[in-house]
Design an enzyme around this catalytic site. Structure first.
Site, PDB file in Angstrom:
ATOM      1  N   TYR A 152      79.220  53.617  54.123  1.00 17.12           N
ATOM      2  CA  TYR A 152      80.446  54.382  53.895  1.00 17.12           C
ATOM      3  C   TYR A 152      81.126  53.944  52.596  1.00 17.12           C
ATOM      4  CZ  TYR A 152      85.024  56.448  54.774  1.00 17.12           C
ATOM      5  OH  TYR A 152      86.187  57.177  54.671  1.00 17.12           O
ATOM      6  N   LYS A 156      81.695  56.306  49.279  1.00 15.82           N
ATOM      7  CA  LYS A 156      83.023  56.645  48.762  1.00 15.82           C
ATOM      8  C   LYS A 156      83.227  56.093  47.354  1.00 15.82           C
ATOM      9  CE  LYS A 156      84.346  59.226  52.109  1.00 15.82           C
ATOM     10  NZ  LYS A 156      84.683  60.629  51.904  1.00 15.82           N
TER      11      LYS A 156
END
Length: 172
Positions: A152, A156
């Site tokens: 994640y 991002k």
């Protein structure tokens, strides 16, 4: 305020969470929302909750290049223009890095990075024509250490880098 009156705004991940809240806020300020998600029931609930009318729902897998192109064509055909793209769709996973399956890593990257890229690429010609904007949703996970968030956080961080690259290319 009606800051978005007369504006067509495409929101990915509009069926729930931040995507739904973004669609609701912009509609409350006059935007016509083109909501996009894989969750048809959630997307329908979002559209029913929006102020105003003329909103549209689009079922689309943002990781599929053909579906993205077809959906963008449908949004333009229905609304005639695009003033903003708000990329919210994403996957959050928490895994111990040594146990993170490559397929799970690839899925997070595909949705969070590739999906954001494909939506931006499809929208840019329309946004240039309307002098519109893109909002890409990242996370503090891209900027700081968070345990069990390798995929994640990396995805991002890539969204932030993509957004900066696009700004260098298109902001004059």
């Amino acid at each position: 305020m009606k800051r978005f009156e007369g504006r067509i705004v495409l929101v990915t991940g509009a069926a729930s969470g931040i995507g739904r809240a973004s669609a609701q806020r912009m509609a409350s300020e006059g935007a016509t929302i083109a909501g996009l998600d894989l969750n048809e029931a959630g997307l329908r609930e979002t559209l029913e909750s929006l102020d105003g009318d003329g909103h549209s729902a689009h079922i689309c897998n943002i990781t599929d290049e053909d579906q993205v192109a077809t959906t963008m064509d449908a949004v333009i055909a229905q609304h005639g223009k695009l003033n903003a793209l708000v990329n919210v769709a994403g996957i959050l996973r928490a895994d111990n890095t040594t146990e993170l399956a490559l397929a799970d890593w690839d899925r997070v990257m595909s949705v969070n990075v590739t999906g954001t890229f494909l939506m931006c690429r499809a929208a840019i010609p329309h946004l240039i024509a309307s002098k519109g904007n893109i909002v890409n949703t990242a996370s503090t996970a891209a900027l700081g250490a968070h345990p069990y968030m390798a995929a994640y956080a990396a995805s991002k961080g890539a969204v932030i880098a993509l957004t900066k690259a696009l700004a260098c290319e298109y902001v004059k």
